[in-house]
Design an enzyme around this catalytic site. Structure first.
Site, PDB file in Angstrom:
ATOM      1  N   LYS A  99       0.206   8.024   6.437  1.00 21.37           N
ATOM      2  CA  LYS A  99      -0.279   6.929   6.935  1.00 21.37           C
ATOM      3  C   LYS A  99       0.881   6.156   7.816  1.00 21.37           C
ATOM      4  CE  LYS A  99      -3.295   8.156   3.766  1.00 21.37           C
ATOM      5  NZ  LYS A  99      -4.507   8.828   4.084  1.00 21.37           N
TER       6      LYS A  99
HETATM    7  C1  LIG Z   1      -5.357   9.075   2.944  1.00 20.83           C
HETATM    8  C2  LIG Z   1      -6.692   8.233   2.487  1.00 20.83           C
HETATM    9  C3  LIG Z   1      -7.002   7.874   1.404  1.00 20.83           C
HETATM   10  C4  LIG Z   1      -6.322   7.932  -0.133  1.00 20.83           C
HETATM   11  O1  LIG Z   1      -4.959   7.346  -0.039  1.00 20.83           O
HETATM   12  P1  LIG Z   1      -3.855   7.980  -1.270  1.00 20.83           P
HETATM   13  O2  LIG Z   1      -2.764   6.937  -1.030  1.00 20.83           O
HETATM   14  O3  LIG Z   1      -3.285   9.328  -0.800  1.00 20.83           O
HETATM   15  O4  LIG Z   1      -4.660   7.783  -2.466  1.00 20.83           O
HETATM   16  C5  LIG Z   1      -8.137   7.214   0.983  1.00 20.83           C
HETATM   17  N1  LIG Z   1      -8.802   6.744   2.187  1.00 20.83           N
HETATM   18  C6  LIG Z   1      -8.529   7.157   3.572  1.00 20.83           C
HETATM   19  C7  LIG Z   1      -9.349   6.862   4.499  1.00 20.83           C
HETATM   20  C8  LIG Z   1      -7.315   7.808   3.506  1.00 20.83           C
HETATM   21  O5  LIG Z   1      -7.206   8.296   4.809  1.00 20.83           O
END
Ligand SMILES: *Cc1c(COP(=O)(O)O)cnc(C)c1O
Length: 381
Positions: free
Chosen positions: A185
Site C-alpha cells: 500500500k
Molecule cells: C490490501 C487490501 C485489503 C486488505 O488489506 P490488509 O491490510 O492486507 O488486510 C483490503 N481491500 C483492498 C482494496 C486492498 O487492496
C-alpha cells in the site's frame, strides 16, 4: 538473464531513520501496543482532519470490526463491488451476513451506483465500496444514496490514503473508512490497518473488539461483555507506520509523477486500455497505488499469463488486481456465475498491474513501457 535490476510491481520504501525508530522500540522494553501506537493513531487522526482513528492488525480486521460496530450479522445484506480484494466480501460472510455483488463502471472501475441502487432491499444494511487503485468513488452520489436509504457506508480505502474528493481527503468525511498498511500500500506498518470512525461510542466499541472484549470497571478490574478477538497493532509496527505517514505526501507525489510518465510513454500496438487518469477537478486526488492497463487479448497471440511471463523474463514483475470476486469458488456457491457482472469480468480477465512505487525512476517506467510495446508488437494476431 537481464543485466538490468528487477522491477517488482510494488515495494515498500523504508529509510534508515524508520529502521532506527524500530530499533528504538525494540530496546525500549515496550514492544506491543503502547505509546507508539497512540502517537500513530493521533497522527492519522490529524491527517484526516481530526476524526477519531484506531489501528488494528490489518485492513481485513478493520473491515470485520467495522461490520461488527455497524451491528451487521445474520440476515443482513451488504452491497459491494465484485472488482475488489477478497477481504471485503469475506468479512461480510465472516460476520454472518450476505454480500450482494454489483458491477463496476467500465472506466473508473469503481462501484456503479445505479447498480447499487437497484439492489437495495429490506435486508440491505450497508454499502461497502472500494476506492479502486486509489481513485475515489463518486462520494457525493454514494453518500446521497446511503442517506436516502439510511444505510451505513464502510469505505474500503485500503489503497486510497492520501486520495481526495473535491479537495477533501478520503477519511476526512463520510461514515467509517478503512485504511491498510500492508507493504504493497502507499504507506506500510509491515501489516496493519486503521478505521476512521464517527464518534467516541464507536471508538470504545473498537477498543473493546480489538482486544478480547475487555472494558475497565471503575475499580480498574476488567470486565468482558462481548467475545472480542485480538487485533491490536504492536508498537514495533506503529513506529514504522508513524515514520511512513510523515513521508506519505512525498510518496504520493512520486507515485503521481510516475503515473504521469506512464500516460506519456505507454504506447502499444495493439493498444491497451489505460486506467482512468484521475479527476480533472482533483489533480492531486489520486493516490496511484496501482497502474493497471487492460490487455487487448482478442488481438494478441499470447494469453495474459504468457504476457506476464514475457515481462518477467525481462526482469519486470506484474500483478493481477483483481480477480472477479463473484466468480471465486466461495461466491459461486452464493449463485453467481460468469455473465452476471460484465465490466468486472472484462477487467478481471485482462488487467495487468505494472510496477509503480516510490523507489522507481522515470527511466524504469520507460523500460516497462518499452518492454510492453515490444512484447505486444511481437505477438499481434
Ligand atoms: C490490501 C487490501 C485489503 C486488505 O488489506 P490488509 O491490510 O492486507 O488486510 C483490503 N481491500 C483492498 C482494496 C486492498 O487492496
Amino acid at each position: 538473464m537481464s543485466a538490468l535490476p528487477y522491477l517488482s510491481f510494488a515495494r515498500p520504501a523504508l529509510d534508515e531513520a524508520t529502521i532506527a525508530s524500530v530499533a528504538d522500540v525494540l530496546r525500549s522494553g515496550w514492544i506491543t501496543s503502547g505509546p507508539k501506537l497512540k502517537a500513530f493513531e493521533a497522527a492519522l487522526s490529524e491527517y484526516v482532519g481530526g476524526r477519531p482513528v484506531r489501528c488494528v492488525s490489518s485492513a481485513t480486521a478493520a473491515l470485520e470490526l467495522a461490520l461488527n460496530v455497524c451491528g451487521i450479522g445474520p440476515g443482513d445484506e451488504v452491497i459491494t463491488p465484485a472488482m475488489t480484494f477478497f477481504a471485503a466480501p469475506n468479512m461480510v460472510v465472516k460476520v454472518g451476513a450476505t454480500p450482494v455483488f454489483v458491477d463496476v463502471e467500465a472506466v473508473t472501475r469503481n462501484v456503479d451506483l445505479a447498480a447499487v441502487a437497484a439492489r437495495i432491499g429490506p435486508r440491505t444494511k450497508a454499502i461497502l465500496p472500494t476506492h479502486f487503485a486509489g481513485l475515489p468513488c463518486d462520494m457525493d452520489g454514494l453518500y446521497e444514496l446511503a442517506k436516502k436509504h439510511k444505510l451505513r457506508v464502510i469505505e474500503d480505502a485500503a489503497l486510497a490514503i492520501g486520495s481526495s474528493w473535491r479537495g477533501k481527503r478520503i477519511g476526512s468525511f463520510g461514515d467509517i473508512c478503512v485504511f491498510s498498511f500492508h507493504p504493497n500500500k502507499n504507506i506500510t506498518s509491515i501489516e496493519g490497518g486503521a478505521l476512521v470512525m464517527n464518534d467516541e461510542h464507536e471508538v470504545r466499541e473498537i477498543e473493546r473488539l480489538r482486544f478480547h472484549g475487555i472494558a475497565y470497571l471503575p475499580d480498574r478490574t476488567r470486565d468482558v461483555a462481548t467475545a472480542g478477538g485480538k487485533f491490536n497493532l504492536p508498537d514495533v509496527n506503529a513506529a514504522v507506520g508513524l515514520a511512513q505517514l510523515a513521508q506519505l505526501s512525498a510518496f504520493n507525489e512520486k507515485r503521481r509523477a510516475l503515473a504521469g510518465r506512464y500516460f506519456e510513454r505507454f504506447r502499444t500496438q495493439p493498444a491497451c486500455e489505460l486506467p482512468h487518469p484521475g479527476y480533472t477537478n482533483d489533480e492531486d486526488g489520486h493516490s496511484w497505488n496501482m497502474f493497471a492497463p487492460l490487455l487487448p487479448l482478442a488481438q494478441m497471440t499470447l494469453s495474459r499469463r504468457e504476457f506476464r511471463e514475457a515481462l518477467e523474463q525481462r526482469g519486470i514483475g506484474t500483478g493481477v488486481s483483481y480477480e472477479a470476486a463473484h466468480l471465486t469458488t466461495l461466491y459461486r456457491r452464493f449463485g453467481y456465475h460468469r455473465g452476471n457482472l460484465p465490466h468486472t469480468e472484462r477487467i478481471a480477465d485482462t488487467t495487468v498491474t505494472l510496477p509503480l512505487h516510490p523507489a522507481l525512476t522515470a527511466a524504469d517506467v520507460d523500460r516497462v513501457c518499452a518492454a510492453c510495446a515490444e512484447v505486444l508488437a511481437a505477438h499481434t494476431r
